[in-house]
Enzyme design. Structure first.
Site, PDB file in Angstrom:
ATOM      1  N   LYS A 100       0.845  -1.184   0.000  1.00 37.87           N
ATOM      2  CA  LYS A 100       0.000   0.000   0.000  1.00 37.87           C
ATOM      3  C   LYS A 100       0.884   1.239   0.000  1.00 37.87           C
ATOM      4  O   LYS A 100       1.879   1.292   0.734  1.00 37.87           O
ATOM      5  CB  LYS A 100      -0.899   0.005   1.240  1.00 37.87           C
ATOM      6  CG  LYS A 100      -1.826  -1.197   1.310  1.00 37.87           C
ATOM      7  CD  LYS A 100      -2.895  -1.153   0.232  1.00 37.87           C
ATOM      8  CE  LYS A 100      -3.846  -2.334   0.351  1.00 37.87           C
ATOM      9  NZ  LYS A 100      -4.977  -2.216  -0.597  1.00 37.87           N
ATOM     10  N   GLU A 107     -11.544  -2.830  -8.101  1.00 34.54           N
ATOM     11  CA  GLU A 107     -12.297  -3.233  -6.910  1.00 34.54           C
ATOM     12  C   GLU A 107     -13.430  -2.259  -6.591  1.00 34.54           C
ATOM     13  O   GLU A 107     -14.394  -2.640  -5.941  1.00 34.54           O
ATOM     14  CB  GLU A 107     -11.369  -3.391  -5.708  1.00 34.54           C
ATOM     15  CG  GLU A 107     -10.857  -2.092  -5.127  1.00 34.54           C
ATOM     16  CD  GLU A 107      -9.873  -2.309  -3.989  1.00 34.54           C
ATOM     17  OE1 GLU A 107      -8.701  -2.613  -4.291  1.00 34.54           O
ATOM     18  OE2 GLU A 107     -10.244  -2.192  -2.826  1.00 34.54           O
ATOM     19  N   ASP A 165     -13.976  -7.842  -9.030  1.00 34.96           N
ATOM     20  CA  ASP A 165     -14.368  -8.060  -7.639  1.00 34.96           C
ATOM     21  C   ASP A 165     -15.696  -8.809  -7.639  1.00 34.96           C
ATOM     22  O   ASP A 165     -16.613  -8.448  -8.374  1.00 34.96           O
ATOM     23  CB  ASP A 165     -14.496  -6.725  -6.906  1.00 34.96           C
ATOM     24  CG  ASP A 165     -14.829  -6.909  -5.443  1.00 34.96           C
ATOM     25  OD1 ASP A 165     -13.923  -6.772  -4.604  1.00 34.96           O
ATOM     26  OD2 ASP A 165     -16.006  -7.198  -5.128  1.00 34.96           O
ATOM     27  N   HIS A 205      -9.411  -8.601  -7.445  1.00 33.80           N
ATOM     28  CA  HIS A 205      -9.315  -8.083  -6.084  1.00 33.80           C
ATOM     29  C   HIS A 205      -9.904  -9.110  -5.129  1.00 33.80           C
ATOM     30  O   HIS A 205     -10.941  -9.716  -5.416  1.00 33.80           O
ATOM     31  CB  HIS A 205     -10.109  -6.780  -5.976  1.00 33.80           C
ATOM     32  CG  HIS A 205     -10.269  -6.293  -4.553  1.00 33.80           C
ATOM     33  ND1 HIS A 205     -11.472  -6.332  -3.874  1.00 33.80           N
ATOM     34  CD2 HIS A 205      -9.358  -5.775  -3.695  1.00 33.80           C
ATOM     35  CE1 HIS A 205     -11.294  -5.844  -2.648  1.00 33.80           C
ATOM     36  NE2 HIS A 205     -10.032  -5.501  -2.511  1.00 33.80           N
TER      37      HIS A 205
END
Lengths: 447, 447
Positions: A224, A305, A328, A355
């Site tokens: 991240k 996502e 997703d 995702h």
């Protein structure tokens, strides 16, 4: 198959929340404190075969009750329906839910109401696959291509994919299917792991988890980024040092940036050879992603996502805005819309790297990638499913990872079913966990 | 201004529904049976000045309870806040609502959760304008340009509009403001009417209402199309015969078509000289609108009532996809986001012709267009606000139309306040109207 007269007699809903924010699992630049949650439903029938359809929307805490209310608003469309008709043709229900002439205003086909449709539709597919005695990936891979085409809503995507083109892709996709199914059962489907890279983790924990990922057989990790550039540079350097030059290292900004910031920031991380930049900006910004992609190559651009539906995915593909499509399972309108999205990706030749994470997303989405491998694109090249090692213990049929691969599920259904004791304990606010927790902190009870 | 210590002490919500589906008012190709509804809130304070902030999301019936639940999920952000701080800077609240780290997952910035944010933010602006003793349009037009810029969230739009560019537009927009304010007060703001053109109306009613529109001073009408081409041709012919060649006649497909269908159908109506084609396809399809616009010129392309946020409007403008931007007061995140959208439209030189109708949308959106005329673009050329003559009687400060123009509101606030007796009567399901209605038709109680 269920008895011809069997009906759906209940659509039970549950507001289930896990207190994940307390360990900073899942922390990123946009979502610092998620409590992974599920707005969960169970379709019960009078078939007498003991089968139920389970489905859910994934949320990250507050507002899960709004998501439950949206699922409940769909109940009249499902109650009393013939189980055999639902299982034989989930697409008709999917169209009825999307087309509800009053509920449509609340989207259309986006946000809370659309995720609720996805939860209900996925519950029907869970029931259908259970009734057929197959895991969903196999149920889809065994299905007749013409029937699969009938399950897709081509409204708003026919300029990029016609029913005839979809039929051709699916018919071609069947060739060699048995051999690929054998490969899948033997080796599984490649995964990558996000577990090392949450923003809230220390460098020591990052290093340890990155090395563990290597030892576990993963060939791609993800970090991240996006809160602070100096931090990101340090963390990317730490991770690259831990895994060496040959492991793919993706970075994920969780929509933090404007277009120009995304370009500058991604270039600033270039020396660490990021494989893709994920969610560099708003998931709604097709043209923005196209501009970013043109500017940051060879770093790939990935998103999905939070992409609300097939219409936005269509444009991301038409505009050449993404290198990687991040499907997703619980964001869009369920399996039917995800079939459309898999077909669009196949048509444009863009790899799908789903995702997952949260709660239950790994369990669901593995089925879609495995179907894609066995009976649509026929390849896993440059394709990996995200894997996060959280909360799997709450599922009856949890994902199983071996040597960096998802094992092919063998149990019937969509792997969506949560353990009854988990539902009881984490129901909000009355389940055992929350009742005790809220009793201890009465001043913090959210409205 | 309210006392410095005053706080918001209650956020009361109401599920208000009007049974409009029974008269086919508001029927179109996508929405055959709307029950115009409001998920309504009232901000109450302890200022002791009797002022309240009123706001609402507009829906068309079922699911209004989901919308109310979403507003209630925002309550903790507002309760206890300083009234003077809220009124001095609604933008800080707007950012807090959009940025809620858990609720954001439910959008982001789209659908049910985003419309709820719009309702709350608009209620704050209603309160702020009341506290200032001005109608909202004037409150905005009198505001300092730098302060207005501070109210705009530039995230995700800075590639198309920078704060400096916004400041320049607003500073330039002030020149000659007093003269335009005088014109506005004397003449009002141009309107067009959709009342003749609902799909459910007979040709005789269409003719009568179209001629009435002319007699009332309107210079543009609008017809719903998209269900059946032969019907549309007959209805366009009927309407054109009724109004003659000099009146602008827009047509509105309410998202019925794929891109190719939109092009074919619009061309087939070309002989009746439609002024614009509205919502030809999905509001999410920026590239689709661009393709349609290129193919159907000189017919203009219009959309906006379902466009979810500033990011999609930005792209519609960047891609040259629309000739007319149809702002809606209650779809996006409230006044703050609509300031961003008005500024984007001004920057790209595209006229704004707001969507209105439903319940209360005319009351709200007139303020935004009037601000735009007085203090931003300075013109009403090729600009008209939609007008539909439904349900105005339920408002304390209803719109007033004279010779085809909206009169400038003079009462303080956002004209958002519904009559208490209307709220009581039409609250669902317990208000007097619905209680009686549902008692008479117990088998039709929606879940």
């Amino acid at each position: 198959m269920p008895a011809a007269a069997a009906r759906v007699i209940a659509v039970d809903t549950y507001d289930i929340r896990f207190p994940t924010s307390r360990s900073l699992d899942g922390s990123d630049a946009m979502n610092p404190d998620p409590d992974y949650s599920a707005a969960y439903l169970v379709l019960r029938t009078d078939a007498g075969d003991g089968l139920e359809g389970h489905g859910f929307s994934f949320t990250i805490g507050r507002g899960n009750e709004v998501q439950v209310a949206a699922i409940e608003a769909l109940r009249p469309h499902v109650l009393g329906r013939s189980v055999s008709e639902l299982c034989a043709d989930p697409g008709t229900l999917s169209r009825a839910l999307i087309g509800d002439s009053q509920l449509r205003w609340l989207g259309p086909e986006k946000g809370v109401m659309h995720m609720a449709i996805g939860a209900v539709v996925n519950a029907v597919w869970d029931l259908a696959a259970k009734a057929a005695g197959k895991p969903l990936w196999q149920f889809l891979a065994d299905a007749d291509p013409a029937w699969l085409v009938s399950q897709v809503d081509f409204r708003y995507i026919a300029d990029a994919l016609t029913p005839d083109e979809a039929l051709e892709l699916l018919t071609r996709g069947r060739a060699g299917r048995a051999a690929r199914e054998a490969v899948l059962r033997a080796e599984g489907y490649p995964a990558y792991t996000t577990s090392p890279g949450w923003l809230g983790y220390s460098d020591e924990k990052l290093t340890r988890l990155a090395q563990q990922a290597l030892a576990d057989g993963f060939t791609q990790i993800k970090l991240k980024v996006g809160a602070d550039l100096a931090d990101d540079i340090r963390r990317c350097r730490t991770a690259r040092a831990a895994v060496g030059p040959d492991i793919r290292m993706a970075v994920d900004a969780n929509q933090r940036w404007n277009v120009d910031e995304a370009i500058r920031w991604t270039r600033a991380l270039g020396e660490f050879d990021p494989y893709w930049i994920e969610e560099p900006t708003s998931p709604d910004d097709v043209l923005g992603h196209a501009a970013i992609r043109a500017a940051v190559a060879p770093v790939k651009v990935a998103t999905g996502e939070h992409v609300q539906n097939r219409v936005v995915f269509k444009q991301l593909l038409q505009a050449g805005a993404i290198d990687v499509l991040q499907l997703d399972a619980a964001r869009v309108g369920g399996v039917n819309e995800n079939l459309a999205i898999l077909l669009l990706a196949a048509r444009f030749g863009v790899p799908v790297c789903p995702h997952a994470g949260g709660v239950g997303l790994c369990e669901l989405v593995q089925h879609l990638s495995m179907f894609d491998f066995v009976a649509l694109t026929g390849t896993t090249e440059d394709r990996v499913i995200e894997y996060v090692d959280h909360l799997h213990e709450h599922f009856l049929d949890p994902v199983e990872i071996r040597r960096g691969h998802y094992r092919a599920p063998t149990g019937p259904g969509f792997s969506a079913q949560m353990r009854p004791e988990s539902i009881l304990q984490y129901s909000y606010p009355d389940g055992a966990f929350w009742a005790a927790d809220l009793r201890d902190q009465p001043q913090e009870i959210p409205a």
